[in-house]
Design a protein around this motif. Structure first.
Motif, PDB file in Angstrom:
ATOM      1  N   GLU A  89       0.866  -1.186   0.000  1.00  0.00           N
ATOM      2  CA  GLU A  89       0.000   0.000   0.000  1.00  0.00           C
ATOM      3  C   GLU A  89       0.903   1.235   0.000  1.00  0.00           C
ATOM      4  N   VAL A  90       0.296   2.426  -0.186  1.00  0.00           N
ATOM      5  CA  VAL A  90       1.170   3.601  -0.294  1.00  0.00           C
ATOM      6  C   VAL A  90       1.244   4.460   0.963  1.00  0.00           C
ATOM      7  N   THR A  91       0.308   4.308   1.889  1.00  0.00           N
ATOM      8  CA  THR A  91       0.368   5.226   3.033  1.00  0.00           C
ATOM      9  C   THR A  91       0.846   4.511   4.297  1.00  0.00           C
ATOM     10  N   SER A 134      12.286  10.143   6.837  1.00  0.00           N
ATOM     11  CA  SER A 134      12.767  10.484   5.490  1.00  0.00           C
ATOM     12  C   SER A 134      12.277  11.858   5.016  1.00  0.00           C
ATOM     13  N   HIS A 135      11.018  12.188   5.273  1.00  0.00           N
ATOM     14  CA  HIS A 135      10.520  13.515   4.865  1.00  0.00           C
ATOM     15  C   HIS A 135       9.213  13.866   5.561  1.00  0.00           C
ATOM     16  N   ALA A 136       8.755  15.097   5.332  1.00  0.00           N
ATOM     17  CA  ALA A 136       7.675  15.652   6.143  1.00  0.00           C
ATOM     18  C   ALA A 136       6.268  15.221   5.730  1.00  0.00           C
ATOM     19  N   ILE A 168       2.772  13.677   5.485  1.00  0.00           N
ATOM     20  CA  ILE A 168       2.047  13.078   6.609  1.00  0.00           C
ATOM     21  C   ILE A 168       2.029  11.547   6.555  1.00  0.00           C
ATOM     22  N   ASP A 169       2.054  10.979   5.341  1.00  0.00           N
ATOM     23  CA  ASP A 169       2.059   9.509   5.284  1.00  0.00           C
ATOM     24  C   ASP A 169       3.414   8.933   5.705  1.00  0.00           C
ATOM     25  N   HIS A 170       4.384   9.815   6.032  1.00  0.00           N
ATOM     26  CA  HIS A 170       5.685   9.372   6.552  1.00  0.00           C
ATOM     27  C   HIS A 170       5.938   9.867   7.977  1.00  0.00           C
ATOM     28  N   SER A 171       5.358  11.031   8.320  1.00  0.00           N
ATOM     29  CA  SER A 171       5.640  11.635   9.632  1.00  0.00           C
ATOM     30  C   SER A 171       4.421  11.694  10.547  1.00  0.00           C
ATOM     31  N   GLY A 179      13.005   6.393   1.005  1.00  0.00           N
ATOM     32  CA  GLY A 179      11.897   7.293   1.336  1.00  0.00           C
ATOM     33  C   GLY A 179      11.068   7.396   0.072  1.00  0.00           C
ATOM     34  N   ASP A 180      10.552   8.584  -0.254  1.00  0.00           N
ATOM     35  CA  ASP A 180       9.915   8.767  -1.558  1.00  0.00           C
ATOM     36  C   ASP A 180      10.951   9.364  -2.489  1.00  0.00           C
ATOM     37  N   LEU A 181      11.099   8.755  -3.655  1.00  0.00           N
ATOM     38  CA  LEU A 181      12.114   9.208  -4.593  1.00  0.00           C
ATOM     39  C   LEU A 181      11.488  10.199  -5.577  1.00  0.00           C
ATOM     40  N   ALA A 211       5.561  14.624  -8.036  1.00  0.00           N
ATOM     41  CA  ALA A 211       6.833  14.685  -7.297  1.00  0.00           C
ATOM     42  C   ALA A 211       7.437  13.300  -7.101  1.00  0.00           C
ATOM     43  N   HIS A 212       6.800  12.285  -7.712  1.00  0.00           N
ATOM     44  CA  HIS A 212       7.307  10.917  -7.559  1.00  0.00           C
ATOM     45  C   HIS A 212       8.003  10.443  -8.827  1.00  0.00           C
ATOM     46  N   ALA A 213       9.089   9.695  -8.623  1.00  0.00           N
ATOM     47  CA  ALA A 213       9.752   9.048  -9.747  1.00  0.00           C
ATOM     48  C   ALA A 213       8.754   8.152 -10.468  1.00  0.00           C
ATOM     49  N   VAL A 258       8.561  -1.348  -1.214  1.00  0.00           N
ATOM     50  CA  VAL A 258       7.472  -0.894  -0.344  1.00  0.00           C
ATOM     51  C   VAL A 258       6.761   0.281  -1.018  1.00  0.00           C
ATOM     52  N   HIS A 259       5.779   0.887  -0.311  1.00  0.00           N
ATOM     53  CA  HIS A 259       5.133   2.117  -0.759  1.00  0.00           C
ATOM     54  C   HIS A 259       4.615   2.006  -2.203  1.00  0.00           C
ATOM     55  N   GLY A 260       3.846   0.924  -2.441  1.00  0.00           N
ATOM     56  CA  GLY A 260       3.265   0.766  -3.771  1.00  0.00           C
ATOM     57  C   GLY A 260       2.203  -0.298  -3.731  1.00  0.00           C
TER      58      GLY A 260
HETATM   59 ZN   LIG Z   1       4.872   8.769   0.557  1.00  0.00          ZN
END
Ligand SMILES: [Zn+2]
Ligand SMILES: [Zn+2]
Length: 464
Positions: free
Chosen positions: A11-13, A60-62, A64-67, A188-190, A408-410, A431-433
């Protein structure tokens, strides 16, 4: 050493990955799971590990699905340090407080709407004070400077090229105590190459293990270069009709990319320089101020284009201060641009602007971001002619334009291009997919690297 994904697996979140090494527990990200209300509340409030046993968090970054679940982690007993880049720390200072506000108002709304349903969570997931407490544990670190997070474990943040402050987390680990280091890289998110404002993703030339995102593992995006000229065409067409341009945008990065793009168009005289541009979102305004400060993170292009001038300061840009000023926009006559949040039109001031403007065929709604299923934004993207906003139906007479160049995603080509040059890869964990993106991506990685590649499953521990 062992790795377990507790979120953002298939999943992505809700990005959460636990690394256990040298007797320590290091949590990579502590993101909020975002989905249906009850499921989200359950997943976010109950951790499948003991928060007090986590020694350190590396963020990895700000986004919300990461922090976004850090305040819950702290509330449930975590007392260690949360490491992230300096810009991520500044961004979290506004984003986590905003998230707490959303949790509080959501619980209030539910309590009002369903006073008698025992199943409905009426306690907010966390409140302002919890977010403030979590922020006290943050420790911002510069990019490219290694630091120790646990005995034998060094972290270096590298540019991820995704949003301001986003990092690829490079962990150099001596897990046998013999001085021989193993490397684990968490993407993180690339981001994408040539994304405006921020620098390109830092190339990793060697790693043993790669924990990689796969959001667009099997899809391509429109070229970034198409975004700005397409924006100019829509704006000029709408001005000719005497209409307004309404743009729902995510507060972090997308809003600033739009301001930057509009600034370029004004410089190049591609759009009139007397066109008022409103940024009508308190969060986006606060984040834009953080972008103004972090000049050191801008890429070479933006420095060349703007020289000593700040791209986020321009006379046409009006950042609304309060609700009154936002409401006054309803009475504004003539063409203007209104950029407002939330990005998927689910909350915030954007709903007022849509309600007031979509019935007029002179106006245009420009969609520049991903719209999840069941959101108001998705209904607009799907071309519905009747749109429900605040329990009332409105006719969609305005022009709707969907622009996919602003991501903003690769995409799959960026991801392949990133992984192919990496040497001595032993294992890749995706992950994250969602599965339709991760599985074909895993196939390709196996083919071009020969490395063992797995799609991480939730709560399944792997040995490294
Ligand atoms: Zn993300
Ligand atoms: Zn992200």
């Amino acid at each position: 050493m062992q790795l377990t994904s507790y979120g953002a697996a298939l999943e992505v979140t809700g990005s959460q990955h636990l690394l256990e090494v040298n007797g320590k527990k290091i949590l990579l990200d502590c993101g909020l799971f975002q989905g249906r209300r009850q499921e989200s509340f359950d997943k976010n409030s109950l951790f499948s590990f003991e928060p007090s046993e986590i020694d350190t968090v590396v963020l990895s970054h700000a986004h919300i699905d990461h922090s976004g679940n850090l305040p819950t982690l702290v509330k449930k007993g975590f007392t260690g340090v949360i490491y992230c880049t300096e810009a991520t720390q500044s961004l979290c200072e506004v984003m986590l407080l905003d998230s707490a506000y959303i949790q509080e108002s959501d619980a209030e709304y539910m309590a009002r709407k369903h006073p008698d349903t025992a199943l409905t969570p009426i306690e907010p997931l966390y409140i302002h004070e919890d977010a403030e407490l979590a922020l006290k544990s943050f420790k911002g670190k510069p990019y490219d400077k290694p630091f120790e997070v646990a005995p034998g474990v060094t972290v270096t943040f590298r540019e991820a090229g995704h949003v301001l402050g986003a990092a690829i987390v490079v962990l150099d680990i001596d897990d046998a105590g013999d001085g021989k280091k193993k490397r684990l890289v968490f993407t993180g998110d690339l981001g994408r190459y040539r994304l405006p404002i921020i620098r390109d993703p830092y190339p990793i030339d060697q790693t043993d293990y790669l924990l990689c995102e796969s959001t667009y593992g099997n899809r391509t995006h429109d070229p970034i270069e198409e975004g700005i000229p397409a924006l100019a065409r829509v704006i000029n067409r709408t001005i000719k009709r005497g209409g307004k341009i309404i743009i729902p945008a995510f507060a972090l990065e997308r809003s600033q990319e739009l301001i930057y793009s509009l600034h370029i168009l004004i410089h190049e005289k591609k759009i009139p320089d007397n066109l008022p541009i409103y940024l009508d979102s308190p969060l986006a305004n606060a984040i834009t101020s953080i972008f103004k400060q972090h000049v050191e993170l801008y890429d070479e292009e933006i420095k060349k284009e703007f020289k000593n001038h700040n791209p986020f300061i321009m006379r046409q840009l009006r950042q609304t201060a309060d609700v009154e000023e936002s409401k006054n926009l309803n009475h504004f006559i003539g063409p203007c641009i209104i950029i407002s949040a939330s990005g998927m039109c689910e909350a915030g001031r954007i709903r007022h602007h849509l309600k007031n403007n979509i019935e007029d065929p002179k106006n245009t709604v420009v969609i520049v971001g991903y719209m999840a299923e069941n959101t108001l934004g998705r209904k607009i993207v799907e071309g519905n002619k009747q749109i429900k906003i605040f329990d009332h139906m409105y006719k969609m007479n305005a022009e709707v334009v969907i622009m996919e160049a602003f991501s903003a995603h690769a995409d799959m080509n960026d991801l392949d291009g990133y992984i192919k040059p990496i040497n001595s890869l032993k294992k890749v964990m995706l992950v994250h997919g969602e599965i339709d993106q991760s599985e074909p991506f895993a196939e390709r990685i196996r083919a071009y690297t020969g490395a063992e590649t797995i799609v991480m499953k939730p709560q399944v521990t792997i040995d490294l």
